[in-house]
Design an enzyme around this catalytic site. Sequence first.
Site, PDB file in Angstrom:
ATOM      1  N   LYS A  22       0.786  -1.334  -0.096  1.00  0.00           N
ATOM      2  CA  LYS A  22      -0.068   0.121   0.019  1.00  0.00           C
ATOM      3  C   LYS A  22       0.934   1.418   0.207  1.00  0.00           C
ATOM      4  O   LYS A  22       0.464   2.162  -0.870  1.00  0.00           O
ATOM      5  CB  LYS A  22      -0.875  -0.025   1.138  1.00  0.00           C
ATOM      6  N   ASN A  23       1.838   1.223   0.910  1.00  0.00           N
ATOM      7  CA  ASN A  23       2.764   2.444   1.010  1.00  0.00           C
ATOM      8  C   ASN A  23       3.575   2.736   0.065  1.00  0.00           C
ATOM      9  O   ASN A  23       4.338   3.757  -0.181  1.00  0.00           O
ATOM     10  CB  ASN A  23       3.297   2.368   2.445  1.00  0.00           C
ATOM     11  N   ARG A  92      -4.086  10.244   4.253  1.00  0.00           N
ATOM     12  CA  ARG A  92      -2.908  11.035   4.347  1.00  0.00           C
ATOM     13  C   ARG A  92      -2.090  11.106   2.951  1.00  0.00           C
ATOM     14  O   ARG A  92      -1.636  12.255   2.743  1.00  0.00           O
ATOM     15  CB  ARG A  92      -1.918  10.293   5.447  1.00  0.00           C
ATOM     16  N   CYS A 116      -5.494   8.161   9.387  1.00  0.00           N
ATOM     17  CA  CYS A 116      -5.824   7.641  10.687  1.00  0.00           C
ATOM     18  C   CYS A 116      -5.101   8.482  11.907  1.00  0.00           C
ATOM     19  O   CYS A 116      -4.249   9.152  11.508  1.00  0.00           O
ATOM     20  CB  CYS A 116      -4.761   6.161  10.769  1.00  0.00           C
ATOM     21  N   ARG A 121       1.152  14.618  12.108  1.00  0.00           N
ATOM     22  CA  ARG A 121       1.712  14.186  10.801  1.00  0.00           C
ATOM     23  C   ARG A 121       1.547  15.565   9.882  1.00  0.00           C
ATOM     24  O   ARG A 121       1.190  15.521   8.943  1.00  0.00           O
ATOM     25  CB  ARG A 121       1.199  12.976  10.360  1.00  0.00           C
ATOM     26  N   PRO A 122       2.183  16.657  10.133  1.00  0.00           N
ATOM     27  CA  PRO A 122       2.034  17.666   9.524  1.00  0.00           C
ATOM     28  C   PRO A 122       2.882  17.631   8.155  1.00  0.00           C
ATOM     29  O   PRO A 122       3.723  16.828   8.021  1.00  0.00           O
ATOM     30  CB  PRO A 122       2.989  18.800  10.422  1.00  0.00           C
ATOM     31  N   ASP A 124       4.818  20.090   7.072  1.00  0.00           N
ATOM     32  CA  ASP A 124       5.641  21.235   7.059  1.00  0.00           C
ATOM     33  C   ASP A 124       6.954  20.983   6.361  1.00  0.00           C
ATOM     34  O   ASP A 124       7.632  21.678   5.694  1.00  0.00           O
ATOM     35  CB  ASP A 124       5.927  21.818   8.464  1.00  0.00           C
ATOM     36  N   ASP A 304       4.618   0.618  12.174  1.00  0.00           N
ATOM     37  CA  ASP A 304       3.308   0.038  11.407  1.00  0.00           C
ATOM     38  C   ASP A 304       3.149  -1.481  12.013  1.00  0.00           C
ATOM     39  O   ASP A 304       2.093  -1.979  11.866  1.00  0.00           O
ATOM     40  CB  ASP A 304       3.213   0.087  10.319  1.00  0.00           C
ATOM     41  N   VAL A 326       7.785   7.169  16.819  1.00  0.00           N
ATOM     42  CA  VAL A 326       7.536   7.765  15.795  1.00  0.00           C
ATOM     43  C   VAL A 326       6.298   8.661  15.845  1.00  0.00           C
ATOM     44  O   VAL A 326       6.215   9.946  15.541  1.00  0.00           O
ATOM     45  CB  VAL A 326       7.396   6.764  14.603  1.00  0.00           C
ATOM     46  N   ARG A 396      -8.613  -0.552   4.628  1.00  0.00           N
ATOM     47  CA  ARG A 396      -7.769   0.681   4.203  1.00  0.00           C
ATOM     48  C   ARG A 396      -6.579   0.132   3.748  1.00  0.00           C
ATOM     49  O   ARG A 396      -5.833   0.628   2.879  1.00  0.00           O
ATOM     50  CB  ARG A 396      -7.503   1.708   5.122  1.00  0.00           C
TER      51      ARG A 396
END
Length: 416
Positions: A22-23, A92, A116, A121-122, A124, A304, A326, A396
């Site tokens: 997925k990632n 995300r 999630c 989890r900005p 920036d 994860d 994390v 998901r």
Amino acid sequence: MSKIVINSSNPLNGKVEISGAKNSALPIIAACLLTNGRNILENIPDISDIRVMCEIMQSLGCDVKKEGDSLIIDSANSKPNIVPYELTGKIRASFLVSGPLIARFGKAKTALPGGCSIGTRPVDLHLKGFVSLGCHYEIDDGYVDISGNKLTGKVIYLDFPSVGATQNIMMASVLASGKTVIENCASEPEICDLADFLNKCGADINGAGTDKITIYGVDKLSPVRHRIIPDRIEAGTFMTAAVATGGRITLKNVNLTHLSSVTSKLSEIGASFNEFSDELTIYCDRTTKSTDIKTMPFPGFPTDMQSQIAALLCNVKGTSVITETVFENRFMYIPELIRMNADIKVDGRVAVINGNSKLVGAEVSATDLRAGAALVIAGLCAKGRTIINNAEYLKRGYCSFTKKLTDLCADIYIEE
């Protein structure tokens, strides 16, 4: 709202095919915006996050077709349309279209992303990279409006090795003039897969898999055929479930080099392995024992996999300590495990798990994707029936999860 129902399980036994990552698939789908034509992506998992990303690509003018486990994405008519919150609020990874849109069209406007609720989890670091390349941005009413018509390569240092920021900056810089260097970048296998895809398209990227990536800008990229790497988190989840139930399973379509931190910890707990080229057999025929875990960026133990391993550690002999470095909200699932008779104490980012808890079935709720997987593992070990609410979270990131477990002899089903 769908529910997963689990009855006390026999040891898992059999073979399971691991889906595409997925990632890895999500950023590569976004990267198709960089080409003017028809890409074919193979080994795509059939999960809800992928379907949302396909909707986002269609909102940007792409033609997206599904054929088996492949996606055909034609970006010839794509446009830098505004990506609305009704789509970005679901995943995300939605913000990953920003880099490709800036590179190809000089602008991007997207609603701030969702996903999630596992911690802050900005974006920036993404924006810092875009600014270094010559972009300007404004954030107004929940939307990020970015512009940059003449991107120029620069040295960009990331304060944290963010996977998403590394991916977005890579995609933004492949068409920039000159050389871009990303220092203290992420080194996850998903970074390498994205770099492999982009290099096939004609990009010039070096150093993926290390903490320093160098990108020489090119004039254009061309569409290609690419196969997504196996999902190391799905593989780790099934491995953990096998150990938790005292079972024996063979995982097909795995990359063993991506799993070393997980196999190392499972070995400490009591697992044994037989390894082949792209297969792994895992079994547990001895007493399991406690271990300590600290989540870290790759090649460290993945965040994860933290909740899944916690569910396993509830049943082993001794006291285990998990330190989460994390995401600050990664322990939201622990009250649900406690409802199942787990003995866990949390202090900030540290969880102390006293094993031999003798888990019992209960009605619980998944708080996020990986928390849902942890509750499934706990349910497989628990005495009696477990009902897991909010099963949509599992859709998901896990393809045909309950079916795969049923094929491994688990007594599990889903109620829609």
